[in-house]
Design a protein around this motif. Structure first.
Motif, PDB file in Angstrom:
ATOM      1  N   ARG A 109       0.856  -1.055   0.200  1.00  0.00           N
ATOM      2  CA  ARG A 109      -0.275   0.153   0.033  1.00  0.00           C
ATOM      3  C   ARG A 109       1.045   1.297  -0.064  1.00  0.00           C
ATOM      4  NH1 ARG A 109      -3.933  -3.025   0.721  1.00  0.00           N
ATOM      5  NH2 ARG A 109      -5.423  -3.554   2.285  1.00  0.00           N
ATOM      6  N   ALA A 110       1.632   1.204  -0.554  1.00  0.00           N
ATOM      7  CA  ALA A 110       2.882   2.274  -0.220  1.00  0.00           C
ATOM      8  C   ALA A 110       2.703   3.237  -1.657  1.00  0.00           C
ATOM      9  CB  ALA A 110       4.562   1.690  -0.238  1.00  0.00           C
ATOM     10  N   ARG A 111       3.246   4.721  -0.672  1.00  0.00           N
ATOM     11  CA  ARG A 111       2.972   5.459  -2.023  1.00  0.00           C
ATOM     12  C   ARG A 111       3.750   5.362  -3.428  1.00  0.00           C
ATOM     13  NH1 ARG A 111      -0.745  10.592  -2.297  1.00  0.00           N
ATOM     14  NH2 ARG A 111       0.787  11.566  -4.503  1.00  0.00           N
ATOM     15  N   THR A 133      -2.400   6.462 -12.829  1.00  0.00           N
ATOM     16  CA  THR A 133      -4.018   6.370 -12.699  1.00  0.00           C
ATOM     17  C   THR A 133      -4.021   5.442 -12.146  1.00  0.00           C
ATOM     18  OG1 THR A 133      -3.515   8.407 -14.349  1.00  0.00           O
ATOM     19  CG2 THR A 133      -6.054   7.240 -14.323  1.00  0.00           C
ATOM     20  N   ALA A 134      -5.210   4.792 -11.279  1.00  0.00           N
ATOM     21  CA  ALA A 134      -6.091   4.075 -11.557  1.00  0.00           C
ATOM     22  C   ALA A 134      -7.592   4.259 -11.688  1.00  0.00           C
ATOM     23  CB  ALA A 134      -5.877   2.893  -9.791  1.00  0.00           C
ATOM     24  N   VAL A 135      -7.549   2.664 -13.384  1.00  0.00           N
ATOM     25  CA  VAL A 135      -8.685   2.737 -13.892  1.00  0.00           C
ATOM     26  C   VAL A 135      -9.664   1.297 -13.432  1.00  0.00           C
ATOM     27  CG1 VAL A 135      -9.519   2.484 -16.037  1.00  0.00           C
ATOM     28  CG2 VAL A 135      -7.904   3.960 -15.758  1.00  0.00           C
ATOM     29  N   GLN A 192      -4.035   5.515  -1.739  1.00  0.00           N
ATOM     30  CA  GLN A 192      -3.004   4.407  -1.014  1.00  0.00           C
ATOM     31  C   GLN A 192      -1.403   4.528  -1.602  1.00  0.00           C
ATOM     32  OE1 GLN A 192      -4.257   0.032   0.658  1.00  0.00           O
ATOM     33  NE2 GLN A 192      -5.204   1.707   2.263  1.00  0.00           N
ATOM     34  N   TRP A 193      -1.867   4.547  -3.197  1.00  0.00           N
ATOM     35  CA  TRP A 193      -0.454   4.842  -4.156  1.00  0.00           C
ATOM     36  C   TRP A 193      -0.674   6.197  -4.686  1.00  0.00           C
ATOM     37  CZ3 TRP A 193      -2.779  -0.200  -7.301  1.00  0.00           C
ATOM     38  CH2 TRP A 193      -2.792  -1.440  -6.346  1.00  0.00           C
ATOM     39  N   GLY A 194      -1.492   6.978  -3.823  1.00  0.00           N
ATOM     40  CA  GLY A 194      -1.709   8.010  -4.526  1.00  0.00           C
ATOM     41  C   GLY A 194      -2.358   8.561  -5.984  1.00  0.00           C
TER      42      GLY A 194
END
Length: 193
Positions: free
Chosen positions: A127-129, A135-137, A156-158
């Protein structure tokens, strides 16, 4: 307000930017948008030794190996388990500076009880940034991840979160064909890096 059009993504593998495709568990079939992008745009698939029983450490080592083969900066385009690969690799690698951005499509919730046993080595979710823009789709009806869990991972990933509505697992069965919307999302991500 004027809308800035993103520059087109370089399509040639000899361009200044490499696009590395990171398929998920069992690889991406011929109908998958990743396979189509490989054919149409010259993107490079990172091939894993074992698609059936994926080991997180092995997949991370292979990604590292491919990144170190070429000095050009890379953009990672991950699908499904490939998203978890990006998060795990970025948390451990000393070479994250070689990556300019990551597109994370349909990240699965590998911590769910109903996940196949082959995916157990991917727990817990890293879960680290991420140290690069991403971009999460996500899809609102992804059978492998509830929208709220996808939003948690993205935060969490930024990662910027983009929902594409009801598109299942955003794969070959989703009827996306060449998925031009995905390429537009990728271009927009690169425009803001």
């Amino acid at each position: 307000m004027t809308t800035r059009q993103p520059n087109p993504l370089p399509a040639s593998p000899t361009s200044a930017l490499r696009v590395l495709l990171l398929p998920g568990w069992l690889d991406s079939d011929a109908a998958h948008w990743q396979s189509r992008w490989e054919q149409q745009h010259g993107d490079r698939r990172v091939t894993q030794d074992d698609w059936q029983w994926p080991k997180r450490g092995d997949w991370m080592a292979r990604l590292e190996e491919v990144l170190l083969q070429d000095d050009r900066p890379a953009v990672l385009v991950a699908h499904s388990l490939g998203c978890q690969l990006v998060a795990a690799w970025a948390a451990h690698s000393r070479h994250t500076g070689r990556v300019v951005a990551a597109l994370l499509v349909a990240p699965p919730d590998v911590e769910r009880d109903d996940m196949p046993p082959q995916l157990a080595p991917w727990r817990p979710i890293v879960r680290a940034r991420l140290p690069f823009p991403s971009t999460a789709v996500v899809s609102s009806d992804d059978p492998y991840c509830a929208p709220v869990r996808a939003a948690e991972m993205a935060a969490q990933w930024g990662s910027e979160l983009v929902s594409v509505g009801e598109r299942g697992h955003i794969n070959g069965e989703s009827g996306l064909a060449d998925w031009p919307q995905g390429r537009e999302i990728l271009n927009a991500l690169l425009a803001r890096t």
